[in-house]
Scaffold this active site. Structure first.
Site, short mmCIF file in Angstrom:
data_model
loop_
_atom_site.label_atom_id
_atom_site.label_comp_id
_atom_site.label_asym_id
_atom_site.label_seq_id
_atom_site.Cartn_x
_atom_site.Cartn_y
_atom_site.Cartn_z
N GLY A 54 0.91 -1.28 -0.24
CA GLY A 54 0.32 0.22 -0.65
C GLY A 54 0.87 1.19 0.01
O GLY A 54 1.64 1.57 0.59
N SER A 55 0.23 2.13 -0.57
CA SER A 55 0.92 3.22 -0.89
C SER A 55 1.00 4.05 0.85
O SER A 55 -0.46 3.70 1.77
CB SER A 55 0.78 4.48 -1.72
OG SER A 55 0.57 3.87 -2.75
N GLY A 56 1.91 5.35 1.21
CA GLY A 56 1.29 5.68 2.72
C GLY A 56 2.41 5.91 3.36
O GLY A 56 2.20 5.90 4.03
N HIS A 57 3.76 4.56 2.23
CA HIS A 57 4.46 4.82 3.88
C HIS A 57 6.21 4.74 3.25
O HIS A 57 6.73 4.81 3.67
CB HIS A 57 5.05 2.72 3.39
CG HIS A 57 3.53 2.07 4.30
ND1 HIS A 57 3.08 2.29 5.19
CD2 HIS A 57 2.41 1.24 4.04
CE1 HIS A 57 1.82 1.87 5.82
NE2 HIS A 57 1.64 0.86 4.39
N LYS A 105 5.66 -7.98 2.28
CA LYS A 105 5.48 -7.54 3.84
C LYS A 105 4.29 -8.86 4.17
O LYS A 105 3.03 -8.73 3.21
CB LYS A 105 5.35 -5.70 3.69
CG LYS A 105 6.28 -5.18 3.71
CD LYS A 105 5.81 -3.85 3.82
CE LYS A 105 4.71 -3.07 3.90
NZ LYS A 105 4.57 -2.57 2.53
N ASP A 110 -1.48 -8.28 0.68
CA ASP A 110 -0.27 -8.66 0.07
C ASP A 110 0.05 -9.94 -0.64
O ASP A 110 0.80 -10.62 -1.63
CB ASP A 110 0.88 -8.02 0.86
CG ASP A 110 0.82 -6.03 1.07
OD1 ASP A 110 -0.06 -5.71 1.42
OD2 ASP A 110 1.67 -5.61 0.69
N HIS A 219 -0.60 0.55 9.44
CA HIS A 219 -1.69 0.61 9.21
C HIS A 219 -2.43 1.50 10.12
O HIS A 219 -3.74 1.84 10.22
CB HIS A 219 -2.52 0.46 8.13
CG HIS A 219 -1.79 -0.68 7.25
ND1 HIS A 219 -1.22 -1.44 7.70
CD2 HIS A 219 -1.19 -0.60 5.83
CE1 HIS A 219 -0.19 -2.04 6.47
NE2 HIS A 219 0.02 -1.28 5.51
#
Lengths: 333, 333
Positions: A54-57, A105, A110, A219
């Protein structure tokens, strides 16, 4: 919601445009499906490394694409797994004929999507190995995971295996090295504040002014316990003690100590935590021979940090030190 | 106040301990008075570069000490100028006999203390030149400044002049180069939220949920206007338009475009701003030949960003590209 964005739907796409404009010399951004490759991919005869999530990391994973680290990264929507077609197309784009390592991960989405992508790639004649990173000692199962979550050891695995692949190590030993990094890496995180996913528009949880969350996931998944705010020194102890016991780390071990910011934490505070973490590690008899201090695996603007300890062997040190040229990790070349 | 600290009084000291533990191979932290030097200082025959300022802007300046950038940095208390004795002792510690350039951000306290330190150093036979950086187009005078404030162009000056000094350029031309970087660099910043100085214990100002501050300084000094929250694209326009008019930047100019995070802004948002800033610059006919995207000049955990444009000449490009090995900026060696 106060963010420097134009529209929640456009966040990932526009950030990729920005990366293209900024780093066209190092990376290439492919569209529909979206993935990032190093500018010189595919490289004939080189084991390719692919990760994603996911994006945001950020900077993980797109910021780690380049010479000596990842060949490709697949960004999902914010906090959402990328899809198998992204991973498949990325695998094909970086396939140099020597096989591909998927670094995954441990989150249910995922893992499932990377498994499907690996099957599809193999059906097209590409040799794929997958390694699942599950280094978070905080919880056994969590909101989005069966088993331990995969967190900051991922960056260390990407760097070390990236160095090995750049030196033309074949797929099977690179995958073994990646498993060894995962087996010897342990992490735990905490938050002082929540973050806001653009689509949600409000914080994913609420911490009172005198509270912090210990053992949080990247998250904002709940951790071990919500407790009263403590000093940085006490936070370092609360994170490092479970890590030390878990491997267990033993006196005389050579380690890499990684203090990671969650996104909204000033660098000056990370150094305060590093100071205490280093002291605890030294008291435990560990030799901190390598380190990393900064915001590399983030949860958008969450305030907090994580600590990772990796027990090093000589091969890991060698490839940690190897040159790397990516948008967000760079040294030696 | 939620921070990863032990006590407001100990923040700077303990962060310096952390830097020592993490970067002992690159830097040395000296105490009482406090300053940071590169580990191999003094270097005989090399023009030495010294900067400094209040803490809370990390990685500036301590994170930029090392080969190819600063020889020394003096950290003050948070948002407070360092003292002349820090600057004097740092100057003596890095004096290699070829003189010292003091790079000073234009804040009243910093300018006064650096002037005093330069006089004291000269009295001890050290050749000192000082360059004051005043690149912020937002306001003419502000809370802590007569004239324009010194902000993110400082990092570019430190890198470029650091490259020149490393190549053994003598003091006078390094100082001239620094003045040229300052004369050709323009910045403007904005904030979505305030930051909290540890000693104060509460935010230095309050922005409503639908407000932002345009033209803010790096200590939270008020800017041009407080306005309703706008999109990232509109923010990029509001920052870049005054910058473009000011130099003025002209079609065909080669520029370095620097989008800087204020500390609490995710990297993904900085890329969204960079995307639009790049587009505006290109539409203006500028050639963006170099760039920097990240949180390098911060205001603790403030959310927001600044944009800097530097009109480049060939010499600046050459020394921008030169190797640099510091805790927070590193490439090419």
């Amino acid at each position: 919601m106060k963010k420097l964005i134009n529209a929640p739907d456009a966040v990932v796409e526009e950030a990729l445009d920005g990366m293209t404009a900024a780093h066209g010399d190092l990376i290439r951004v492919h569209r529909y499906p979206n993935f990032i490759t190093r500018a010189d991919a595919p490289i004939r005869g080189k084991t390719a490394l692919l990760s994603g999530g996911g994006s945001g990391h950020e900077p993980m994973h797109g910021g780690f694409v380049g010479r000596g680290m990842l060949d490709a990264a697949c960004p999902g929507a914010v906090f959402t797994s990328p899809t198998p077609d992204q991973m498949l197309e990325a695998s094909k784009a970086v396939n140099g004929g020597a096989g591909i390592l998927h670094i995954v991960k441990n989150y249910t989405g995922d893992v499932m999507n990377f498994e499907m992508a690996a099957d599809l790639a193999r059906a097209e004649g590409i040799d794929v190995e997958s390694v699942v990173i599950d280094d978070d000692v905080a919880v056994k199962d969590s909101t989005w995971t069966a088993g331990r979550r995969g967190v900051a050891t991922t960056v260390l695995a990407e760097k070390i295996c990236g160095g090995a692949a750049e030196a033309r190590m074949p797929l099977a030993p690179v995958a073994d090295l990646c498993r060894r990094v995962n087996a010897n890496g342990r992490s735990m995180g905490m938050a002082l504040s929540a973050c806001t996913v653009p689509h949600a528009g409000k914080p994913s949880f609420v911490l009172q002014e005198d509270e912090m969350e210990i053992g949080i996931g990247i998250h904002g998944e709940p951790g071990r316990h919500r407790v009263k705010l403590e000093s940085a020194d006490r936070v370092a102890e609360m994170l490092l003690e479970p890590i030390l016991e878990d491997l267990p780390f033993k006196s005389g071990d050579n380690v890499l100590l990684f203090v990671n910011g969650m996104g909204g934490t000033p660098q000056i505070e990370l150094y305060i935590v590093y100071r205490k973490a280093y002291e605890i590690a030294a008291k435990h008899g560990l030799k901190v021979v390598r380190n990393l201090v900064g915001s590399y695996v983030t949860s958008l603007e969450m305030a907090g940090c994580s600590i990772t300890l990796l027990k090093l062997d000589d091969e890991m040190v060698k490839f940690w030190d190897a040159p790397v040229v990516t948008p967000s990790l760079r040294w030696g070349a």
